[in-house]
Design an enzyme around this catalytic site. Structure first.
Site, PDB file in Angstrom:
ATOM      1  N   SER A  65     -22.348   7.393  16.029  1.00  0.00           N
ATOM      2  CA  SER A  65     -21.827   7.107  14.685  1.00  0.00           C
ATOM      3  C   SER A  65     -22.711   7.579  13.537  1.00  0.00           C
ATOM      4  CB  SER A  65     -21.582   5.608  14.528  1.00  0.00           C
ATOM      5  OG  SER A  65     -20.294   5.308  14.961  1.00  0.00           O
ATOM      6  N   LYS A  68     -21.342  10.271  11.504  1.00  0.00           N
ATOM      7  CA  LYS A  68     -20.270  10.016  10.524  1.00  0.00           C
ATOM      8  C   LYS A  68     -20.750  10.230   9.099  1.00  0.00           C
ATOM      9  CE  LYS A  68     -17.939   6.696  13.555  1.00  0.00           C
ATOM     10  NZ  LYS A  68     -17.800   5.295  13.937  1.00  0.00           N
ATOM     11  N   TYR A 193     -14.498  15.642  17.388  1.00  0.00           N
ATOM     12  CA  TYR A 193     -15.141  14.346  17.135  1.00  0.00           C
ATOM     13  C   TYR A 193     -16.117  13.981  18.255  1.00  0.00           C
ATOM     14  CZ  TYR A 193     -15.664   9.284  16.550  1.00  0.00           C
ATOM     15  OH  TYR A 193     -16.182   8.014  16.404  1.00  0.00           O
ATOM     16  N   TYR A 245     -22.208  -1.375  11.023  1.00  0.00           N
ATOM     17  CA  TYR A 245     -20.984  -1.995  11.538  1.00  0.00           C
ATOM     18  C   TYR A 245     -20.722  -3.305  10.797  1.00  0.00           C
ATOM     19  CZ  TYR A 245     -22.162   1.264  15.307  1.00  0.00           C
ATOM     20  OH  TYR A 245     -22.510   2.370  16.021  1.00  0.00           O
ATOM     21  N   VAL A 263     -23.967   4.014  18.680  1.00  0.00           N
ATOM     22  CA  VAL A 263     -23.999   3.269  19.938  1.00  0.00           C
ATOM     23  C   VAL A 263     -24.945   3.868  20.994  1.00  0.00           C
ATOM     24  CG1 VAL A 263     -21.741   2.147  19.735  1.00  0.00           C
ATOM     25  CG2 VAL A 263     -21.904   4.419  20.773  1.00  0.00           C
TER      26      VAL A 263
HETATM   27  N1  GLU Z   1     -18.480   8.191  19.710  1.00  0.00           N
HETATM   28  C1  GLU Z   1     -18.455   6.782  19.485  1.00  0.00           C
HETATM   29  C2  GLU Z   1     -17.039   6.260  19.444  1.00  0.00           C
HETATM   30  O1  GLU Z   1     -16.225   6.767  18.756  1.00  0.00           O
HETATM   31  C3  GLU Z   1     -19.188   6.459  18.246  1.00  0.00           C
HETATM   32  C4  GLU Z   1     -19.279   4.979  18.051  1.00  0.00           C
HETATM   33  C5  GLU Z   1     -20.529   4.508  17.404  1.00  0.00           C
HETATM   34  O2  GLU Z   1     -21.617   5.057  17.554  1.00  0.00           O
HETATM   35  O3  GLU Z   1     -20.380   3.497  16.723  1.00  0.00           O
HETATM   36  O4  GLU Z   1     -16.707   5.327  20.107  1.00  0.00           O
END
Ligand code: GLU
Length: 309
Positions: A65, A68, A193, A245, A263
């Site tokens: 994430s 992002k 993604y 989060y 994550v």
């Molecule tokens: N690739 C992960 C997903 O989409 C990223 C989630 C994350 O790091 O919060 O589930």
């Protein structure tokens, strides 16, 4: 650039490491389950191009994430904020990162912010390029500029592992496609993604990218304005309101720096005008944040008085 080992930082890492036993490595992406849950490393990259470290900062991890923030910066640069925020909102959610519920209950059905999966999928779908390869190359070139490291690439094993298993993300894409929030082919958005999330680096690279944000988009080494100031400001604001989060509020009170976790156990932190922080500690708490990484940031915030508030 050599990162100097620092004893004071090492003592904080030792203290924070006690938390790893209470966390759990992510396994919903099968390849992430291979990480060693006892790992914890940190690099601090200062605006004057010096660097301190503790733990094994040679270890690489995937951004998940954290990517992002970087894809958001890229699309904001290409489309401008009015266009981007017509597809994705600017408000935090109290829901987990992969929650689908708000897509149905909020009207119009657009994701609340670009730090949750639904919002990030829309952002990724906007990345420019004529082909799937072009889009990935374009994103990678941007991230290599941010880290000033041409070697950065993605981990094929982690990307494939997520691509094969990521059904909730697919469901969100189809839902948003129905409501014309997401355009294009869902499988190619998923392909990009999952590769974006699998972009791999070490704590030093991550700390350096954090440092670019600390300098409002200017690269500490190259002097290049890699990200316009206004875009860097928007990204940092999202990191404060939604970067950790549904623990972002507590994190802002306890630690008080812009930060984004993934994550994989990575965390990018920013001490404005001062330094970027790159942390890797794969054991996660129940919200999906690195359990020892958050503890380490708490200790660092107390020791170095980092809170921006
Ligand atoms: N690739 C992960 C997903 O989409 C990223 C989630 C994350 O790091 O919060 O589930």
């Amino acid at each position: 650039m050599v990162c100097r080992h620092n004893d004071e930082l090492e003592a904080l890492v030792r203290e924070a490491k006690k938390m790893t036993g209470r966390g759990k490595v992510a396994d919903y992406i099968p390849a992430l389950a291979e990480a060693d849950e006892n790992d914890l490393s940190v690099a601090i990259y200062y605006t004057e191009n010096t660097c301190l470290s503790a733990g094994d900062i040679e270890k690489t991890f995937t951004l998940q994430s954290i990517s992002k923030v970087l894809s958001l910066a890229l699309v904001l640069m290409d489309y401008g904020k009015d266009r981007v925020f017509s597809y994705v909102g600017q408000e935090p959610t109290g829901d987990p990162f992969n929650s689908i519920i708000k897509l149905e209950t909020v009207n119009p059905s657009k994701p609340l912010n670009p730090m949750i999966n639904a919002g990030a999928l829309v952002v990724t779908s906007l990345i420019k390029g004529k082909s799937a390869k072009d889009r990935l190359d374009y994103l990678l070139a941007f991230i290599r500029r941010l880290a000033n490291n041409e070697k950065i690439t993605y981990c094929q094993n982690v990307a494939e592992s997520e691509y094969k298993t990521s059904m909730i993300n697919r469901a969100m894409c189809y839902y948003m496609k129905q409501y014309e929030i997401l355009h294009g082919d869902v499988e190619s958005v998923m392909d990009l993604y999952t590769k974006q999330c699998a972009i791999e680096m070490n704590s030093l690279d991550l700390a350096k990218i954090g440092c670019v944000f600390a300098l409002n988009g200017k690269h500490p080494e190259t002097g290049e304005q890699v990200i316009p100031k206004d875009v860097a400001r928007i990204c940092k604001t999202f990191m404060v309101t939604c970067g950790m989060y549904n623990a972002s509020g507590e994190f802002a009170i306890k630690i008080g720096v812009p930060a984004k976790s993934g994550v994989s156990g990575g965390i990018m932190g920013i001490s404005p005008y001062d330094f970027g922080i790159g942390i890797f500690g794969p054991a996660l708490d129940e919200k999906g944040n690195s359990i020892a990484g958050v503890k380490l940031l708490e200790l660092m915030s107390e020791t170095y008085r980092l809170s921006i508030f």
